[in-house]
Design an enzyme around this catalytic site. Sequence first.
Site, mmCIF file in Angstrom:
data_model
loop_
_atom_site.group_PDB
_atom_site.id
_atom_site.type_symbol
_atom_site.label_atom_id
_atom_site.label_comp_id
_atom_site.label_asym_id
_atom_site.label_seq_id
_atom_site.Cartn_x
_atom_site.Cartn_y
_atom_site.Cartn_z
ATOM 1 C CE LYS A 14 6.287 5.370 -7.353
ATOM 2 N NZ LYS A 14 5.116 5.693 -6.532
ATOM 3 N NE ARG A 89 9.694 9.246 -3.781
ATOM 4 C CZ ARG A 89 9.280 8.690 -2.675
ATOM 5 N NH1 ARG A 89 9.134 9.407 -1.588
ATOM 6 N NH2 ARG A 89 9.005 7.410 -2.640
ATOM 7 N NE ARG A 136 2.048 0.019 1.053
ATOM 8 C CZ ARG A 136 2.689 0.952 0.384
ATOM 9 N NH1 ARG A 136 3.145 0.712 -0.829
ATOM 10 N NH2 ARG A 136 2.877 2.147 0.902
ATOM 11 N NE ARG A 138 5.492 -0.903 2.260
ATOM 12 C CZ ARG A 138 5.820 -0.381 1.102
ATOM 13 N NH1 ARG A 138 5.854 0.927 0.939
ATOM 14 N NH2 ARG A 138 6.150 -1.148 0.091
ATOM 15 N NE ARG A 149 3.327 7.793 1.797
ATOM 16 C CZ ARG A 149 2.989 6.520 2.028
ATOM 17 N NH1 ARG A 149 2.538 6.160 3.207
ATOM 18 N NH2 ARG A 149 3.112 5.623 1.086
#
Length: 192
Positions: A14, A89, A136, A138, A149
Amino acid sequence: MRELIFLGPPGSGKGTQAARMAEIMKIPHISTGEILRDHVSKQTPLGQQAKTYMDLGDLVPDQLILDMVTHRLSEPDAETGWILDGFPRNVSQAQFVQEHLLSVDEKTGKIPDKDHVWVINLEVPDDVILKRLLVRGREDDHEETILHRLQVYREQTAPLIEFYSSRNQLHHINGDRTMEEVTDSLKEVITS
């Protein structure tokens, strides 16, 4: 005026695609995730409150997000359009956006046409998302947190697909392709 909402699970692309389309369309990319991370790094009161939820992989409460988004959409660069990434959301946030879009423009006195809002749903399989997010790297991207999540996404965010489908505003895009292929599909949908 062109307004877009990007839906999809964490790691679906996104943010990347929203940033690319914002550059192409010359409108701001408004990422609630980036705004929240900025508040967390600056240790603002909002950031400290939001960090508690983010560390658990939970969604930040609606009121915190609604206040932040309302303020951001009122800034001058959003007058000609915007791309929302990470918001709404859930259905109550989507209803807030619909009400915001249908409120009378104070400058022109006109009521905007809600049909000009494009809602893009990027679809990517869970196994691909898990690989993407682990790479990624993070701070909050651990396998257990990512799986949580995804579960939260399905429970709270996926109903948005029905919400926007019933309003004929939803466009599905296969996000499990190269960045360029996804961008090309988005251009086709938006210019059609």
